[in-house]
Design an enzyme around this catalytic site. Structure first.
Site, PDB file in Angstrom:
ATOM      1  N   HIS A 187      48.885  40.410  39.417  1.00 13.45           N
ATOM      2  CA  HIS A 187      47.940  41.482  39.705  1.00 13.45           C
ATOM      3  C   HIS A 187      48.687  42.788  40.006  1.00 13.45           C
ATOM      4  CE1 HIS A 187      45.344  37.983  40.573  1.00 13.45           C
ATOM      5  NE2 HIS A 187      44.353  38.769  40.222  1.00 13.45           N
ATOM      6  N   ASP A 259      43.868  37.002  30.548  1.00 12.62           N
ATOM      7  CA  ASP A 259      43.576  37.207  31.960  1.00 12.62           C
ATOM      8  C   ASP A 259      43.095  38.653  32.110  1.00 12.62           C
ATOM      9  OD1 ASP A 259      43.306  36.653  34.639  1.00 12.62           O
ATOM     10  OD2 ASP A 259      45.387  36.085  34.969  1.00 12.62           O
TER      11      ASP A 259
END
Length: 490
Positions: A187, A259
């Site tokens: 992230h 993702d």
């Protein structure tokens, strides 16, 4: 440039998008009617406080807006849960299932989870996580993994896929080619898995091979780089990873999902629209946009994709191939029968109970009467989010503290004359927590320490209780062992 409705619709067929609220906004309904592949639900879309009726109605509205759109979420059970966000999950999670190592139970638990999701109107689960967690300090996988042994993870990867899909939920094995050996969170960064090629093939790829052989409808990518396999940028953007390894070596013919593209590991330097184009070029079929990417961002991604086709950067045939793969999964979900009304409940609590391990000597029920329970808080990972955990539902008066802000002396004073139970989560990752617990145990060698994350570190204490996860059922299984009072009805 003149808009091309057919090209826009083709680009839409590769987009999995979020939206703002517990009701479907007009732009989502119009987008589904105009070809959007589907939606991904997050915590802000799900309110089960008054029961499932609102979510069922939302998903029915979404399903009626198009022909079998993908209605998805990240529901791994265990620590990463969307339907259990308010009180914790009823499913024990991968680490607990791996600790038991009963693939039949894993399949049964996932079949029950799949049946619940189908009953709520979902069609695609961005699960299971089949990463082999070999890095103790992994900030993003941890208890989401079945374990650190590739053979064990592979056994349970196949079982989880079979379980979910037996209930009519398309499974997406993740995070390809394997996020378990990383010490960075994708992230926020681009993690590097620095291991020899033969190790990566035998360790990281083995569970994905098992998931493919089990018939997984989808595989979800990781924003990681693996130099030894010639993946020198994010795997999500790498033809070597997606076309060479996943489709070539592993023989996967299903849908490849990226993702979330707003993660810094993939788009931090280039932006989400450009990452979307490069992901399609590399072999992704469905582009996942994260929680806060709404109508304007979706339009920007669609425009970038159609412009790339017009400019010749993205072959139209590649976009058509991607759209067809998403359509195949949509057709698969449409063919699945509804789960039977009398389907047995998943053995979630039973599994959590079987996973609990005790090292040392657990005090008797009499010795544990009226304990002082203190929980040392740990930051929630980005993938996990804010989900309740711990023993407070079963031990009224439980105190939650931060190790760096409190004093062992104060806790010891509060616990004077009472049994002491200290609850931690991934204590091996937090030096302040370890120091705090060690100070408690030096003064109170009779203390019981409960680890609700990975049990990498063990203090000197009378009993060390390991739940292998922080789901609600993990907490209940520990509370039962310690004599906690029944929790309120959910």
């Amino acid at each position: 440039m003149t808009a091309d409705p057919s090209l826009d619709r083709l680009a839409n067929a590769t987009l999995l998008v979020p939206f703002e609220s517990t009701t479907a906004p007009r732009w989502i309904l119009d987008g589904l009617a105009d070809g959007l592949a589907g939606v991904c639900l997050f915590h802000n879309n799900i309110d089960l406080s008054q029961g499932p009726a609102e979510l069922v109605a939302l998903n029915r509205t979404l399903a009626e807006a198009a022909d079998a759109p993908l209605i998805s979420l990240d529901e791994e059970g265990g620590d990463v849960t969307r339907i259990g966000q308010a009180a914790g999950s009823d499913y024990p999670g991968n680490a607990a299932l791996g600790a038991i190592d009963d693939p039949g139970l894993t399949e049964e638990v996932h079949a029950g989870l799949g049946a619940e999701l189908r009953g709520l109107g979902l069609t695609l689960d961005l699960a299971p996580s089949v990463d082999v967690n070999t890095a103790a300090d992994n900030p993003t996988i941890g208890t989401r993994s079945f374990g650190s042994d590739a053979d064990l993870v592979a056994r349970h990867a196949g079982a989880a896929v079979r379980g979910l899909q037996s209930a009519g939920i398309a499974a997406a094995a993740k995070h390809f080619p394997g996020h378990g050996a990383t010490t960075q969170d994708s992230h926020l960064d681009l993690p590097v898995v620095d291991a020899p090629a033969d190790v990566l093939r035998e360790r990281e790829l083995r569970p994905f091979r098992a998931a493919v052989q089990a018939g997984a409808q989808a595989v979800l990518t990781a924003h990681i780089t693996l130099p030894a396999l010639d993946v020198d940028g994010p795997a999500t953007l790498s033809p070597t990873a997606l076309t060479g390894l996943l489709r070539g070596e592993l023989g996967f013919t299903g849908m490849v999902i990226s993702d979330a593209l707003e993660m810094d590991g993939v788009s931090g330097d280039i932006g989400v629209p450009e990452a979307a184009v490069r992901a399609l070029q590399a072999g992704c079929d469905l582009l996942c946009l994260g929680r806060f990417r709404y109508a304007d961002d979706v339009a920007a991604v669609r425009r970038a994709v159609t412009d790339a086709v017009r400019d010749g950067r993205l072959p139209a045939a590649r976009l058509e191939e991607a759209a067809e793969r998403t359509a195949q999964v949509r057709r698969w979900t449409a063919r699945q029968p509804a789960p039977p009304a009398d389907a047995p409940a998943a053995p979630g609590l039973e599994g959590a109970r079987r996973a609990v391990r005790v090292e040392g000597v657990l005090p008797s029920a009499e010795e544990l009467a009226d304990p002082y329970v203190v929980e040392l808080d740990a930051p929630a990972g980005i993938a996990v989010g804010e989900v309740p955990w711990g023993l407070s539902p079963w031990f009224p008066g439980t105190e939650r503290i931060r190790a760096e802000h409190d004093s062992p002396r104060r806790v010891l004073a509060r616990a004077q004359g009472r049994p002491l139970v200290a609850v931690v989560r991934d204590a091996h990752r937090y030096p302040d927590t370890r120091d705090f617990v060690e100070a408690l145990c030096r003064a109170r060698p009779d203390a019981v320490v409960v680890e609700m994350g990975l049990p990498v570190w063990r203090p000197e204490c009378r009993a060390h209780v390991r739940s292998y996860g922080a789901a609600r059922v993990n907490g209940q299984s520990v509370a039962e062992l310690l004599g906690g009072v029944p929790a309120p009805v959910r």
